[in-house]
Design a protein around this motif. Sequence first.
Motif, mmCIF file in Angstrom:
data_model
loop_
_atom_site.group_PDB
_atom_site.id
_atom_site.type_symbol
_atom_site.label_atom_id
_atom_site.label_comp_id
_atom_site.label_asym_id
_atom_site.label_seq_id
_atom_site.Cartn_x
_atom_site.Cartn_y
_atom_site.Cartn_z
ATOM 1 N N GLN A 1 -55.873 -50.470 13.462
ATOM 2 C CA GLN A 1 -54.516 -50.425 14.009
ATOM 3 C C GLN A 1 -54.365 -49.107 14.746
ATOM 4 N N MET A 2 -53.945 -49.186 16.008
ATOM 5 C CA MET A 2 -53.755 -47.981 16.819
ATOM 6 C C MET A 2 -52.419 -48.083 17.533
ATOM 7 N N ASP A 3 -51.509 -47.180 17.210
ATOM 8 C CA ASP A 3 -50.204 -47.131 17.866
ATOM 9 C C ASP A 3 -49.512 -48.495 17.869
ATOM 10 N N GLY A 4 -49.614 -49.212 16.772
ATOM 11 C CA GLY A 4 -48.954 -50.512 16.645
ATOM 12 C C GLY A 4 -49.717 -51.676 17.254
ATOM 13 N N HIS A 5 -50.936 -51.438 17.731
ATOM 14 C CA HIS A 5 -51.752 -52.488 18.329
ATOM 15 C C HIS A 5 -52.988 -52.716 17.465
ATOM 16 N N THR A 6 -53.364 -53.975 17.305
ATOM 17 C CA THR A 6 -54.596 -54.297 16.597
ATOM 18 C C THR A 6 -55.745 -54.306 17.595
ATOM 19 N N VAL A 7 -56.791 -53.565 17.296
ATOM 20 C CA VAL A 7 -57.985 -53.533 18.142
ATOM 21 C C VAL A 7 -59.128 -54.145 17.331
ATOM 22 N N THR A 8 -59.726 -55.188 17.883
ATOM 23 C CA THR A 8 -60.857 -55.853 17.244
ATOM 24 C C THR A 8 -62.128 -55.436 17.963
ATOM 25 N N ILE A 9 -63.106 -55.031 17.186
ATOM 26 C CA ILE A 9 -64.398 -54.589 17.720
ATOM 27 C C ILE A 9 -65.463 -55.538 17.185
ATOM 28 N N ASP A 10 -66.329 -55.997 18.067
ATOM 29 C CA ASP A 10 -67.350 -56.961 17.665
ATOM 30 C C ASP A 10 -68.521 -56.876 18.635
ATOM 31 N N THR A 11 -69.605 -57.545 18.313
ATOM 32 C CA THR A 11 -70.738 -57.657 19.217
ATOM 33 C C THR A 11 -70.809 -59.088 19.731
ATOM 34 N N SER A 12 -71.665 -59.307 20.700
ATOM 35 C CA SER A 12 -71.811 -60.643 21.275
ATOM 36 C C SER A 12 -72.497 -61.585 20.286
ATOM 37 N N LYS A 13 -72.397 -62.867 20.555
ATOM 38 C CA LYS A 13 -73.062 -63.861 19.693
ATOM 39 C C LYS A 13 -74.577 -63.669 19.710
ATOM 40 N N GLU A 14 -75.089 -63.262 20.866
ATOM 41 C CA GLU A 14 -76.533 -63.030 20.985
ATOM 42 C C GLU A 14 -77.002 -61.884 20.100
ATOM 43 N N ASP A 15 -76.094 -60.940 19.822
ATOM 44 C CA ASP A 15 -76.431 -59.780 18.989
ATOM 45 C C ASP A 15 -75.981 -59.948 17.540
ATOM 46 N N GLY A 16 -75.613 -61.168 17.148
ATOM 47 C CA GLY A 16 -75.250 -61.437 15.759
ATOM 48 C C GLY A 16 -73.765 -61.366 15.457
ATOM 49 N N GLY A 17 -72.939 -61.123 16.455
ATOM 50 C CA GLY A 17 -71.494 -61.077 16.255
ATOM 51 C C GLY A 17 -70.854 -62.412 16.569
ATOM 52 N N THR A 18 -69.548 -62.405 16.664
ATOM 53 C CA THR A 18 -68.815 -63.631 16.991
ATOM 54 C C THR A 18 -68.193 -63.567 18.379
ATOM 55 N N GLY A 19 -68.285 -62.415 19.034
ATOM 56 C CA GLY A 19 -67.689 -62.254 20.353
ATOM 57 C C GLY A 19 -66.172 -62.218 20.311
ATOM 58 N N SER A 20 -65.605 -61.880 19.159
ATOM 59 C CA SER A 20 -64.140 -61.930 18.991
ATOM 60 C C SER A 20 -63.435 -60.624 19.355
ATOM 61 N N GLY A 21 -64.188 -59.635 19.802
ATOM 62 C CA GLY A 21 -63.559 -58.358 20.146
ATOM 63 C C GLY A 21 -64.351 -57.620 21.196
ATOM 64 N N VAL A 22 -63.846 -56.457 21.553
ATOM 65 C CA VAL A 22 -64.537 -55.634 22.553
ATOM 66 C C VAL A 22 -65.789 -55.019 21.938
ATOM 67 N N ARG A 23 -66.750 -54.757 22.775
ATOM 68 C CA ARG A 23 -67.997 -54.135 22.319
ATOM 69 C C ARG A 23 -67.755 -52.653 22.088
ATOM 70 N N PRO A 24 -68.374 -52.073 21.050
ATOM 71 C CA PRO A 24 -68.136 -50.662 20.724
ATOM 72 C C PRO A 24 -68.439 -49.705 21.877
ATOM 73 N N LYS A 25 -69.566 -49.886 22.553
ATOM 74 C CA LYS A 25 -69.916 -48.968 23.645
ATOM 75 C C LYS A 25 -68.939 -49.105 24.805
ATOM 76 N N ALA A 26 -68.533 -50.330 25.122
ATOM 77 C CA ALA A 26 -67.567 -50.542 26.204
ATOM 78 C C ALA A 26 -66.229 -49.891 25.853
ATOM 79 N N LEU A 27 -65.816 -49.996 24.601
ATOM 80 C CA LEU A 27 -64.564 -49.378 24.168
ATOM 81 C C LEU A 27 -64.635 -47.863 24.303
ATOM 82 N N MET A 28 -65.778 -47.284 23.967
ATOM 83 C CA MET A 28 -65.953 -45.843 24.098
ATOM 84 C C MET A 28 -65.866 -45.414 25.565
ATOM 85 N N LEU A 29 -66.489 -46.172 26.453
ATOM 86 C CA LEU A 29 -66.439 -45.846 27.878
ATOM 87 C C LEU A 29 -65.031 -45.999 28.442
#
Length: 87
Positions: free
Chosen positions: A32-60
Motif C-alpha cells: 500500500q502506497m499513499d492509499g494505492h495498492t501496488v501489485t508486483i509480479d513476474t511474467s508467466k514465463e518466469d513463474g509468475g501470474t502476470g498480475s502486476g508490474v515487474r519489479p525492475k520496470a517499477l524501479m525504472l
Amino acid sequence: MPNYRKHLKNKRERYVCQITLDWKKDSTFETQMDGHTVTIDTSKEDGGTGSGVRPKALMLVALAGCSGVNVISLFKKMRIGFEKLSI
C-alpha cells in the motif's frame, strides 16, 4: 503502508519511508502506497501470474518519476515554459 517521517539532519530536511511488501502467492507481492495498492509480479514465463508490474520496470519508473518531478521543479523556478515532458 508507507510511514513517512520528517527528520532534520545537518539543516537539510530528509524523508524516511518505511514500506511493507506482503507476499500473496507464487511471485506476487502487494504493498500500500499513499492509499494505492501496488501489485508486483513476474511474467508467466518466469513463474509468475502476470498480475502486476515487474519489479525492475517499477524501479525504472520510480527513477524516471523522481527525475521528472525535479525537472518540473527546476523549470518552474527558472520560469521556463513547457507543454510536454517525456522521460
